[in-house]
Design an enzyme around this catalytic site. Structure first.
Site, mmCIF file in Angstrom:
data_model
loop_
_atom_site.group_PDB
_atom_site.id
_atom_site.type_symbol
_atom_site.label_atom_id
_atom_site.label_comp_id
_atom_site.label_asym_id
_atom_site.label_seq_id
_atom_site.Cartn_x
_atom_site.Cartn_y
_atom_site.Cartn_z
ATOM 1 N N GLU A 35 35.265 39.171 46.368
ATOM 2 C CA GLU A 35 34.899 37.988 45.601
ATOM 3 C C GLU A 35 33.490 37.545 45.955
ATOM 4 O OE1 GLU A 35 37.237 34.459 45.309
ATOM 5 O OE2 GLU A 35 38.985 35.526 44.531
ATOM 6 N N HIS A 95 32.337 31.449 41.144
ATOM 7 C CA HIS A 95 32.855 32.558 41.939
ATOM 8 C C HIS A 95 33.441 33.625 41.017
ATOM 9 C CE1 HIS A 95 36.758 30.511 41.437
ATOM 10 N NE2 HIS A 95 37.321 31.653 41.785
ATOM 11 N N HIS A 97 36.366 36.725 40.131
ATOM 12 C CA HIS A 97 37.702 37.282 40.281
ATOM 13 C C HIS A 97 37.565 38.784 40.027
ATOM 14 C CE1 HIS A 97 40.240 33.411 39.385
ATOM 15 N NE2 HIS A 97 39.583 33.350 40.530
#
Length: 173
Positions: A35, A95, A97
């Site tokens: 990630e 962020h 995934h």
């Protein structure tokens, strides 16, 4: 008022600069299969020629701040709270995934309580592989804006005097 509450201030976010989004997508791809995690910083819209449709006090996401000491693996990214600066321009988080799922997880929702917009990017990190969410994890609109950004190295061109001057001015970036 906690650390995250001082770090994040609720602001209206008008959009994200195309160059900033492309940087974040590229960084997420470089970090894959782990990630990627960062904090989005904004610049007041009045700094750009965006027309009358956007309020001058709204913010445009222009930077992604990656906190030193952030660790990540294929399932999560963890930020060292002690390393987070008190940045008055932070408007939310961004962020990735790696599994490509563009929905917030329960863990994501727990971190969405601060900031007004949060972005999740998914593999394969194309310009269409991201979604924006509000504090409750509901889909949010975040237009991609074509704006001219300053030299990224200029971000590091400040000293304690500049910080103190900004705090004294009462400017709520």
């Amino acid at each position: 008022m906690g650390l995250f509450d001082r770090f994040f201030r609720s602001r209206n976010v008008a959009g994200i600069a195309r160059d900033t989004l492309e940087f974040a997508l590229s960084s997420a791809e470089d970090t894959h299969p782990n990630e990627y995690m960062g904090f989005m910083r904004g610049t007041p819209a009045r700094e750009f020629d965006l027309g009358e449709e956007i309020h001058p006090d709204d913010y445009v996401v222009t930077d992604v701040l990656v906190i030193p000491g952030t660790t990540s693996n294929e399932m999560s990214a963890t930020v060292d709270n002690n390393m987070i600066p008190n940045d008055m321009r932070t408007v939310g988080s961004i962020h990735s995934h790696p599994n490509g799922v563009l929905r917030p997880s329960d863990a994501d929702l727990a971190t969405f309580t601060s900031g007004s917009v949060h972005v999740i990017m998914g593999a394969p990190y194309r310009t269409s592989d991201w979604r924006a969410f509000d504090q409750e994890g509901e889909p949010a609109t975040l237009p991609v804006l074509d704006v001219d950004l300053d030299d990224p190295e200029a971000f590091f061109d400040f000293d304690q005097y500049d910080i103190d001057d900004e705090l004294r001015s009462g400017d709520t970036y």
